[in-house]
Design a protein around this motif. Sequence first.
Motif, PDB file in Angstrom:
ATOM      1  N   HIS A  18       0.423  -1.021   0.271  1.00  0.00           N
ATOM      2  CA  HIS A  18      -0.003  -0.426  -0.076  1.00  0.00           C
ATOM      3  C   HIS A  18       0.738   1.293   0.612  1.00  0.00           C
ATOM      4  CE1 HIS A  18      -3.507  -3.403   1.595  1.00  0.00           C
ATOM      5  NE2 HIS A  18      -3.481  -1.657   0.849  1.00  0.00           N
ATOM      6  N   ASP A  19       1.849   0.998   0.936  1.00  0.00           N
ATOM      7  CA  ASP A  19       2.807   2.375   0.710  1.00  0.00           C
ATOM      8  C   ASP A  19       3.258   2.455  -0.039  1.00  0.00           C
ATOM      9  OD1 ASP A  19       2.038   2.964   3.562  1.00  0.00           O
ATOM     10  OD2 ASP A  19       3.444   1.827   4.350  1.00  0.00           O
ATOM     11  N   ILE A  20       4.313   1.730  -0.969  1.00  0.00           N
ATOM     12  CA  ILE A  20       4.588   1.856  -2.210  1.00  0.00           C
ATOM     13  C   ILE A  20       3.867   2.189  -3.828  1.00  0.00           C
ATOM     14  CG2 ILE A  20       6.458   0.700  -3.600  1.00  0.00           C
ATOM     15  CD1 ILE A  20       6.633  -2.136  -1.441  1.00  0.00           C
ATOM     16  N   LEU A  21       2.852   2.028  -3.783  1.00  0.00           N
ATOM     17  CA  LEU A  21       1.664   2.481  -4.525  1.00  0.00           C
ATOM     18  C   LEU A  21       1.961   3.785  -4.223  1.00  0.00           C
ATOM     19  CD1 LEU A  21       0.163  -1.009  -5.475  1.00  0.00           C
ATOM     20  CD2 LEU A  21       1.822   0.275  -6.899  1.00  0.00           C
ATOM     21  N   ARG A  22       0.956   3.817  -2.928  1.00  0.00           N
ATOM     22  CA  ARG A  22       1.072   5.098  -3.164  1.00  0.00           C
ATOM     23  C   ARG A  22       1.658   6.003  -3.091  1.00  0.00           C
ATOM     24  NH1 ARG A  22       0.230   4.254   1.694  1.00  0.00           N
ATOM     25  NH2 ARG A  22       2.282   5.331   3.042  1.00  0.00           N
ATOM     26  N   ARG A  23       3.079   5.961  -2.075  1.00  0.00           N
ATOM     27  CA  ARG A  23       4.065   7.399  -2.181  1.00  0.00           C
ATOM     28  C   ARG A  23       4.834   6.912  -3.681  1.00  0.00           C
ATOM     29  NH1 ARG A  23       7.369   4.268   2.370  1.00  0.00           N
ATOM     30  NH2 ARG A  23       5.378   5.002   3.970  1.00  0.00           N
ATOM     31  N   ARG A  24       4.273   6.329  -5.285  1.00  0.00           N
ATOM     32  CA  ARG A  24       4.411   6.480  -6.202  1.00  0.00           C
ATOM     33  C   ARG A  24       3.577   7.341  -6.757  1.00  0.00           C
ATOM     34  NH1 ARG A  24       3.958   1.209  -9.884  1.00  0.00           N
ATOM     35  NH2 ARG A  24       1.611   2.719  -9.971  1.00  0.00           N
ATOM     36  N   TYR A  25       2.670   7.634  -6.804  1.00  0.00           N
ATOM     37  CA  TYR A  25       1.612   8.307  -7.141  1.00  0.00           C
ATOM     38  C   TYR A  25       1.162   9.513  -6.563  1.00  0.00           C
ATOM     39  CZ  TYR A  25      -1.153   3.998  -8.923  1.00  0.00           C
ATOM     40  OH  TYR A  25      -1.090   2.459  -9.213  1.00  0.00           O
ATOM     41  N   VAL A  26       1.677   9.757  -5.611  1.00  0.00           N
ATOM     42  CA  VAL A  26       2.193  11.132  -4.872  1.00  0.00           C
ATOM     43  C   VAL A  26       2.816  11.618  -5.351  1.00  0.00           C
ATOM     44  CG1 VAL A  26       2.702  12.252  -2.459  1.00  0.00           C
ATOM     45  CG2 VAL A  26       1.245  10.329  -2.539  1.00  0.00           C
ATOM     46  N   LYS A  27       4.318  11.155  -5.665  1.00  0.00           N
ATOM     47  CA  LYS A  27       5.462  11.658  -6.132  1.00  0.00           C
ATOM     48  C   LYS A  27       5.286  12.239  -8.273  1.00  0.00           C
ATOM     49  CE  LYS A  27      10.023  12.417  -6.409  1.00  0.00           C
ATOM     50  NZ  LYS A  27      10.118  12.320  -8.342  1.00  0.00           N
ATOM     51  N   GLU A  28       4.172  11.237  -8.633  1.00  0.00           N
ATOM     52  CA  GLU A  28       4.007  11.179  -9.378  1.00  0.00           C
ATOM     53  C   GLU A  28       2.862  12.701 -10.372  1.00  0.00           C
ATOM     54  OE1 GLU A  28       1.462   7.297 -11.407  1.00  0.00           O
ATOM     55  OE2 GLU A  28       3.941   6.775 -11.573  1.00  0.00           O
ATOM     56  N   LEU A  29       1.881  12.554  -9.254  1.00  0.00           N
ATOM     57  CA  LEU A  29       1.506  13.807  -8.703  1.00  0.00           C
ATOM     58  C   LEU A  29       2.558  15.214  -8.961  1.00  0.00           C
ATOM     59  CD1 LEU A  29      -1.365  15.508  -8.790  1.00  0.00           C
ATOM     60  CD2 LEU A  29      -1.227  15.172  -6.429  1.00  0.00           C
ATOM     61  N   GLU A 287       2.293  13.013   4.239  1.00  0.00           N
ATOM     62  CA  GLU A 287       3.353  12.027   3.414  1.00  0.00           C
ATOM     63  C   GLU A 287       2.740  13.052   2.357  1.00  0.00           C
ATOM     64  OE1 GLU A 287       3.514   7.659   2.405  1.00  0.00           O
ATOM     65  OE2 GLU A 287       2.476   8.281   0.933  1.00  0.00           O
ATOM     66  N   ASN A 288       4.220  13.503   2.224  1.00  0.00           N
ATOM     67  CA  ASN A 288       5.175  14.095   0.783  1.00  0.00           C
ATOM     68  C   ASN A 288       5.353  13.660  -0.279  1.00  0.00           C
ATOM     69  OD1 ASN A 288       7.817  13.140   1.312  1.00  0.00           O
ATOM     70  ND2 ASN A 288       8.253  14.948   2.361  1.00  0.00           N
ATOM     71  N   GLN A 289       6.109  14.374  -1.039  1.00  0.00           N
ATOM     72  CA  GLN A 289       6.118  13.510  -2.957  1.00  0.00           C
ATOM     73  C   GLN A 289       7.691  12.979  -2.337  1.00  0.00           C
ATOM     74  OE1 GLN A 289       6.167  16.711  -2.031  1.00  0.00           O
ATOM     75  NE2 GLN A 289       7.989  17.271  -2.669  1.00  0.00           N
ATOM     76  N   ASP A 290       8.320  12.696  -1.379  1.00  0.00           N
ATOM     77  CA  ASP A 290       9.583  11.867  -1.221  1.00  0.00           C
ATOM     78  C   ASP A 290       9.652  10.821  -0.073  1.00  0.00           C
ATOM     79  OD1 ASP A 290      10.749  13.830  -2.793  1.00  0.00           O
ATOM     80  OD2 ASP A 290      11.122  15.769  -1.067  1.00  0.00           O
ATOM     81  N   GLY A 291       8.185  10.595  -0.480  1.00  0.00           N
ATOM     82  CA  GLY A 291       7.668   9.002   0.968  1.00  0.00           C
ATOM     83  C   GLY A 291       8.429   9.618   2.049  1.00  0.00           C
ATOM     84  N   VAL A 292       8.377  10.534   2.723  1.00  0.00           N
ATOM     85  CA  VAL A 292       8.744  11.192   4.175  1.00  0.00           C
ATOM     86  C   VAL A 292       6.829  10.591   4.770  1.00  0.00           C
ATOM     87  CG1 VAL A 292       9.520  12.653   5.888  1.00  0.00           C
ATOM     88  CG2 VAL A 292      10.276  12.324   3.727  1.00  0.00           C
ATOM     89  N   SER A 293       7.106  10.067   5.706  1.00  0.00           N
ATOM     90  CA  SER A 293       6.026   9.697   5.703  1.00  0.00           C
ATOM     91  C   SER A 293       5.193  10.252   7.743  1.00  0.00           C
ATOM     92  CB  SER A 293       5.047   8.418   6.186  1.00  0.00           C
ATOM     93  OG  SER A 293       4.910   8.052   4.509  1.00  0.00           O
ATOM     94  N   PHE A 294       4.318  10.200   8.267  1.00  0.00           N
ATOM     95  CA  PHE A 294       3.917  10.831   9.564  1.00  0.00           C
ATOM     96  C   PHE A 294       2.052  10.031   9.481  1.00  0.00           C
ATOM     97  CE2 PHE A 294       2.490  11.641  13.243  1.00  0.00           C
ATOM     98  CZ  PHE A 294       2.994  11.718  14.289  1.00  0.00           C
TER      99      PHE A 294
END
Length: 305
Positions: A18-29, A287-294
Motif C-alpha cells: 500500500h505504501d509503495i504504490l501510494r508514494r509512487r502516485y504522490v510522487k507522480e502528482l 506524507e510528502n512526495q519524497d515518501g516522508v510519512s507520519f
Amino acid sequence: MPSWDLVQTEIKAAGSAHDILRRRYVKELSDYTGRNVILYYSGWLEKEALVRQGLTGTEVNDSDKNGFMATIHKLDRSKGLDLLLHTPGGNVAATESLVDYLRAMFGTNIRVIVPQLAMSAGTMIALSAQTIVLGKHSSLGPIDPQINGIAAHGIVEEFEKARAEIAADASAIPLWQPVIAKYPPTFVGECQKAIDWANAMVKTWLQTGMFAGRSDAAAAADAVVRELGDHALTLTHDRHINAERARALGLNVTMLEDDKELQERVLTVHHASTQTLGETAAIKIIENQDGVSFISAVNPRPVGP
C-alpha cells in the motif's frame, strides 16, 4: 555489502505494498504539477465503526503538527504547496496552529485539493488557501465548531430557545430543566466564544489569502463567514457544500475536471490513500512526495488472560 540492520531499516522505510504504490502516485502528482505535495488523509470513514466506539486520532489535533514538521523539513518551499485534504475536521486551536505553521513555511502559496470531503475544521483549512480545487464529487462543509462532538451553534440555539420559552411562560421550566442540566454553567459561553473565534480566524485567513488585494476583501470574507458559519443558514453541521455552491459564495474554486491529467493523478492518489486506510491499521496519513510519512495507526489491544 549492506548489513542486516541496514537492510531491515530499508525494508521498514519502503513500507507495505500500500505504501509503495501510494508514494509512487504522490510522487507522480508532484512531478506533474511541479509543486510540493503533502497528503493529509483521515480514516474516519473507513474506521467509522471504531470511531463510534470511541476511537480518537482521526480528527484534526495537535499531534498532526509533528507530521507536518517531518514532511516539510527538507522540501524546497519555493515550489509552494498542494495540500490534498480529506478530513472530518477537529480541534479549532489545532487548526489555527496548523494553518499558522503552513503559512510560516509557504506563505500564501498554498493550494488545497479536496478529492472528496473536507468538513468543519477541514473547510477552515481550505479557506486559508489561495485556491481550492474541487471535483464534481467533492464537498466542503459549515465551519461551525464542535464542542465535545456537538455543534456549538446547536447548543447556543437550544439555550436561546429555552430562555425565550421560559420568559414567555414559566410553566415551561420543568420541560427545559433536563435539557439545561446536561451542560455545565459556563458551557454556553464557551460555545459562543468558539463560534466567534472560528469566524474571526477564517475571516482573517480569507482577507490575507484568497481575497488579498481585493478592495472588497473584508466584505467578501464577511459574506463567506456569514454563510458557512451561521447554523441557521447551513442548518446542520454535516451539510455538504459542493463546488457550485462554493463558487456562488465567491470562493476561488477551480474544477478538478478542467485538467483531465490532474484529475487522473489526484483521484489515483485518493484511491490509493483510502484503500490504505480501509485495508490496514492506519487511521491518518501525512506524507510528502519524497515518501516522508507520519502515519498514525490503531493501537492493537493487548492479548492476555
